[in-house]
Design an enzyme around this catalytic site. Structure first.
Site, PDB file in Angstrom:
ATOM      1  N   HIS A  81      -8.220  -4.871  -0.666  1.00  0.00           N
ATOM      2  CA  HIS A  81      -7.012  -4.187  -0.236  1.00  0.00           C
ATOM      3  C   HIS A  81      -6.802  -4.462   1.259  1.00  0.00           C
ATOM      4  CE1 HIS A  81      -4.096  -0.789  -0.577  1.00  0.00           C
ATOM      5  NE2 HIS A  81      -4.298  -0.732   0.729  1.00  0.00           N
ATOM      6  N   ASP A  83     -10.360  -3.087  -4.765  1.00  0.00           N
ATOM      7  CA  ASP A  83      -9.320  -2.140  -4.370  1.00  0.00           C
ATOM      8  C   ASP A  83      -9.315  -0.948  -5.329  1.00  0.00           C
ATOM      9  OD1 ASP A  83      -7.026  -0.810  -3.599  1.00  0.00           O
ATOM     10  OD2 ASP A  83      -5.715  -2.543  -3.705  1.00  0.00           O
ATOM     11  N   SER A 143       0.823  -1.200   0.000  1.00  0.00           N
ATOM     12  CA  SER A 143       0.000   0.000   0.000  1.00  0.00           C
ATOM     13  C   SER A 143       0.867   1.264   0.000  1.00  0.00           C
ATOM     14  CB  SER A 143      -0.956  -0.041   1.203  1.00  0.00           C
ATOM     15  OG  SER A 143      -1.956   0.940   1.086  1.00  0.00           O
TER      16      SER A 143
END
Length: 393
Positions: A365, A335, A182
């Site tokens: 995610h 996501d 991320s």
């Protein structure tokens, strides 16, 4: 009366807990229950901001620190774990207890929107990577109170220190990679770009760049995956991601709605980066058109900042892409960040650069690093991640 009250409470709890995931989701009930605590925290933090008690960012940071599990003795039977300073930056260092030298080395930058999480939050993952690879692993502690460029510079300084002094820690400086998930994936790619651009020939080159659902750009918040996951029962949506970007880059959320509505870039910049963020690099089924409606004053103030490739690595030149090491990139189905990763994969492949891309369907995610990750695909992703590093480092 008590029975009726109990029934009402149970119905209320069931209504709150039941926020259905798509029918094709992997282990939907596990994912749904894993989101109950996170959704509760988000509601509490929005309420605190509404009444002026705290900002949502500060509130989420408090909960993140409160939920961290701190071990008394960091070391275990296989690993010596310490928390030294690397280039003035606090890291968590995992060193195998065997007497081998010339080991693999790996730098990990954790996710959390640049303001959540810590090396403790991600300890189980980095510990497992160190153990499985028999590698020296450096997990960088980010400073969430500081916006760009401080977090990036901290990562550069810590990584540079490790590359220069790897042998002091039992690692081979020619066998070091970097990775992150991320926001950590964003920083890992930015570090790799900055070191490649520095042309410091005395510094060993990084061998691998391994990213899991990275945040790669903030010039276009209307990519199809952003529009698809504007809201929903997921860990990350467009609103949260725009908020994270603004706090990381500017330290505030001024003009949030202009960014959210994608009015922060001019047609001139849009055309300039169109070759890179062009949705022709995406499957035809998800291509959409942008509006040229924009906030001229805001665009003038922010465009030179947000188009910096150390903030938006997707915007780096082809020449810079060709300087990168072998890449691993994982994406997930639910996501908002998926499309920018798909664009990067296509660009890299078009240039003939080695990349291993794996798309995980049915998961959202955060599935890779979440402490609630009990699904088989979470375990498979970690196995694949480690296998790539075993092969390439």
């Amino acid at each position: 009366m008590n029975t009726r009250l109990m029934v009402v409470l149970l119905v209320g709890v069931a209504y709150y807990v039941y926020y259905p995931f798509p029918p094709d989701a992997d282990a939907p009930w596990k994912q749904m229950f894993s989101m109950v605590l996170i959704r509760t925290i988000n509601h509490v933090c929005v309420f605190e901001e509404t009444i002026g008690y705290s900002s949502t960012i500060q509130c989420r940071q408090w909960f993140s620190r409160a939920l961290d599990t701190n071990r008394g003795d960091l070391s275990d039977t296989d690993l010596e774990v310490t928390e030294p300073l690397f280039g003035g930056v606090k890291v968590r260092l995992y060193t195998p207890k065997d007497s081998n030298t010339g080991r693999r080395g790996f730098v990990y930058v954790h996710g959390g929107g640049w303001y959540l999480g810590s090396v403790s939050t991600f300890d189980a993952k980095t510990r497992e990577i160190a153990r499985a690879l028999k590698a020296v692993v450096v997990s960088i502690e980010l400073a969430p109170e500081h916006p760009f460029p401080v977090p990036l510079q901290d990562c550069v300084d810590a990584t540079t220190h490790f590359l220069k002094h790897a042998e002091d820690y039992g690692a081979d400086p020619r066998r070091i990679g970097i990775g992150g998930d991320s926001a950590g994936g964003n920083l890992a790619m930015a570090v790799t770009l900055k070191l490649a651009q520095s042309r410091d020939t005395t510094l060993p080159e990084l061998r691998t760049l391994s990213m899991v659902y990275p945040a790669l750009q903030m010039v276009n918040f209307n990519l199809p995956s952003y529009l698809k996951f504007t809201d929903g029962p997921f860990l990350l949506n467009k609103r949260l991601m725009v908020s994270a970007w603004l706090n990381y880059v500017f330290g505030h959320e001024n003009d949030f709605h202009e960014f959210f509505d994608n009015k922060h870039i001019s047609p001139v910049l849009r055309n300039k980066v169109q070759r890179i963020t062009n949705r022709a690099l995406l499957p035809e089924s998800v291509q959409l058109e942008d509006s040229d409606n924009y906030n001229e004053s805001l665009a003038r103030d922010v465009e030179s900042i947000i188009s910096n490739s150390l903030i938006s690595p997707l915007l780096c030149t082809d020449d810079d892409l060709q300087k990168l090491p072998k890449i691993l990139l994982f994406t997930s189905q639910y996501d908002p960040l998926t499309d920018e990763s798909l664009i990067l994969v296509k660009r890299v492949k078009n240039l003939g650069i080695p990349i291993l891309h794996k798309h995980f369907t049915g998961v959202q995610h955060g599935f890779f690093a979440s402490r609630f990750a009990t699904m088989m695909k979470s375990k498979q992703a970690l196995t694949d991640y480690i296998e790539f590093l075993k092969k390439e480092l």
